[in-house]
Motif scaffolding. Structure first.
Motif, mmCIF file in Angstrom:
data_model
loop_
_atom_site.group_PDB
_atom_site.id
_atom_site.type_symbol
_atom_site.label_atom_id
_atom_site.label_comp_id
_atom_site.label_asym_id
_atom_site.label_seq_id
_atom_site.Cartn_x
_atom_site.Cartn_y
_atom_site.Cartn_z
ATOM 1 N N PRO A 1 82.167 -55.178 -34.799
ATOM 2 C CA PRO A 1 81.621 -55.590 -36.038
ATOM 3 C C PRO A 1 79.835 -56.430 -36.458
ATOM 4 O O PRO A 1 80.395 -56.580 -37.556
ATOM 5 C CB PRO A 1 82.065 -56.841 -35.206
ATOM 6 C CG PRO A 1 82.232 -56.803 -33.863
ATOM 7 C CD PRO A 1 82.053 -55.648 -32.988
ATOM 8 N N ASP A 2 79.361 -55.805 -35.166
ATOM 9 C CA ASP A 2 77.706 -56.233 -36.503
ATOM 10 C C ASP A 2 77.406 -55.385 -36.738
ATOM 11 O O ASP A 2 76.041 -54.758 -38.032
ATOM 12 C CB ASP A 2 77.272 -56.915 -34.815
ATOM 13 C CG ASP A 2 76.696 -55.982 -33.970
ATOM 14 O OD1 ASP A 2 77.703 -54.474 -33.358
ATOM 15 O OD2 ASP A 2 76.483 -56.176 -32.732
ATOM 16 N N THR A 3 77.488 -54.009 -35.647
ATOM 17 C CA THR A 3 76.712 -52.551 -36.670
ATOM 18 C C THR A 3 77.537 -51.866 -37.004
ATOM 19 O O THR A 3 77.506 -51.298 -38.658
ATOM 20 C CB THR A 3 76.316 -51.858 -35.764
ATOM 21 O OG1 THR A 3 77.567 -51.273 -34.669
ATOM 22 C CG2 THR A 3 75.321 -52.744 -34.560
ATOM 23 N N GLY A 4 79.227 -51.880 -37.332
ATOM 24 C CA GLY A 4 79.895 -50.448 -38.095
ATOM 25 C C GLY A 4 79.609 -49.500 -37.759
ATOM 26 O O GLY A 4 80.628 -48.396 -38.115
ATOM 27 N N LEU A 5 79.539 -49.567 -36.298
ATOM 28 C CA LEU A 5 79.511 -48.040 -35.707
ATOM 29 C C LEU A 5 80.912 -48.044 -34.865
ATOM 30 O O LEU A 5 81.639 -48.984 -34.762
ATOM 31 C CB LEU A 5 78.040 -47.229 -34.939
ATOM 32 C CG LEU A 5 77.034 -47.204 -35.666
ATOM 33 C CD1 LEU A 5 75.935 -48.083 -34.037
ATOM 34 C CD2 LEU A 5 76.415 -46.306 -36.097
ATOM 35 N N THR A 6 81.649 -46.742 -35.011
ATOM 36 C CA THR A 6 82.802 -45.919 -34.469
ATOM 37 C C THR A 6 82.659 -45.755 -32.675
ATOM 38 O O THR A 6 81.302 -44.928 -32.721
ATOM 39 C CB THR A 6 83.666 -45.233 -35.616
ATOM 40 O OG1 THR A 6 83.561 -46.089 -36.209
ATOM 41 C CG2 THR A 6 84.801 -44.996 -34.557
#
Length: 362
Positions: A272-277
């Motif tokens: 949720p903080d970086t959007g990385l998967t």
């Protein structure tokens, strides 16, 4: 006198195929009404399920085909829906029984079952939900009705509890809270029989059954008690879960229950903080189960789904715009589409079976 413009519109509609059934809308009986007035064509399409996953494509194809008719200046497309029942409905008033199972526990099967039921109901279908996990019932809590009790109606049949547009029955609403059930196979079989046949389910398009994990007595009782349209297998991507999912698929094959698709739960995680998967468990592992099994969808790990389950509101209703809820909604619609495909295939088979053995050409 026949209206030439209306005839031309109907001919145009014969060129529009249902994307899943691969036949034209007219021969399928899906055109409920067509009218032409002042150059404007009004077409009502009766879908095979309110949760049609390709409704937008059908609308676009209808508009394109009818707009090509000379003299038509605009097209208004509206929709109705009627879930088609098989030649032998599962139960009186119940068109389709759909099993949601898994080879092992802890893969989020109940959460998927609850959200599928809620999503189908929100789309306009009449839905029931049976919590057949007698030893570990969780549906009542996830539906926000853990303290409710199942009552009997005037005909002395169990009256399902209703929440979020879904009628459901769970052992949690029939036994004291926290009490462990120590039942042998015959008692489980009797309970399943009562849940199915001694409950006032009413008219349902779909009865979703949340199975216990594994391949035991409840699964066997269900497949022997009622005509099942098909099953959904819920798994996580890692090999240890897929091994057990394959066993569940084999069980349904031996019981002559079609597997309508696979749901890969906890497929990936979006920070949720970086959007990385992050593929914590190896996203896409469910494809190892074989190309013959349709992947209905991938559901990411999402804290909101867990919070919503604890709060007693399905995530597809509480947070409909989240990535996980969008995935669950699409899974429900894909499942409804598969049921329509299977119903049409059965209908065609029945029509062929009703033909005389020999046809005389005059």
């Amino acid at each position: 006198m026949r209206d030439p413009a209306l005839d031309a519109v109907m001919e145009a509609l014969k060129t529009v195929n249902d994307p899943e059934l691969h036949r034209d809308l007219v021969s399928l009986g899906m055109i409920e009404r067509a009218e032409v007035s002042g150059g404007v064509a009004a077409v009502k399409v009766n879908l095979t399920t309110p949760a049609c996953p390709l409704k937008g494509k059908i609308e676009g194809d209808v508009r394109e085909a009818v707009m090509a008719v000379p003299g038509i200046t605009d097209v208004v497309v509206t929709f109705g829906a009627m879930v088609r029942a098989p030649s032998q409905p599962a139960l009186p008033g119940v068109k389709h029984v759909l099993l949601v199972g898994s080879g092992k526990g802890g893969v989020g099967k109940s959460s998927v079952a609850v959200n599928i039921a809620a999503a189908l109901a929100r789309d306009g279908a009449k839905v029931g939900l049976l919590d057949a996990d007698v030893y570990g019932p969780s549906v009542a809590h996830m539906m926000g009705q853990g303290a409710a009790k199942v009552t009997a109606n005037a005909e002395r049949k169990m009256q399902p509890i209703e929440a979020h547009g879904v009628r459901f029955i769970s052992m949690a609403n029939l036994s004291p809270a926290g009490q462990a059930l120590v039942w042998r196979g015959p008692m489980l079989h009797s309970a399943v029989q009562q849940f199915l046949k001694d409950a006032a389910w009413g008219d349902l398009d779909y009865l979703i059954v949340d199975l216990p994990p594994g391949t035991g007595d409840v699964q066997l009782s269900l497949t022997q008690t009622v005509q099942v349209t098909g099953a959904v297998i819920v798994t996580t991507p890692q090999d240890v879960a897929l091994i057990d999912a394959a066993r569940a698929i084999d069980m349904f094959r031996k019981a002559s229950v079609p597997v309508l698709g696979i749901v890969e739960n906890m497929s990936y995680f979006v920070a949720p903080d970086t959007g990385l998967t992050y593929d914590l468990f190896g996203r896409g592992g469910s494809r190892k189960l074989g190309a013959e099994h349709l992947l209905l969808g991938e559901v990411p790990i999402d804290m909101e789904v867990r919070k919503d389950s604890d709060a007693g509101v399905p995530a597809v209703l509480a947070h409909p715009d989240s990535v996980a809820s969008a995935a669950l909604t699409q899974i429900a619609r894909n499942l409804a589409g598969q049921v329509s495909v299977r119903s049409m295939a059965q209908s065609l088979q029945q029509s062929l079976a009703d033909l005389p053995d020999q046809l005389t050409v005059v």
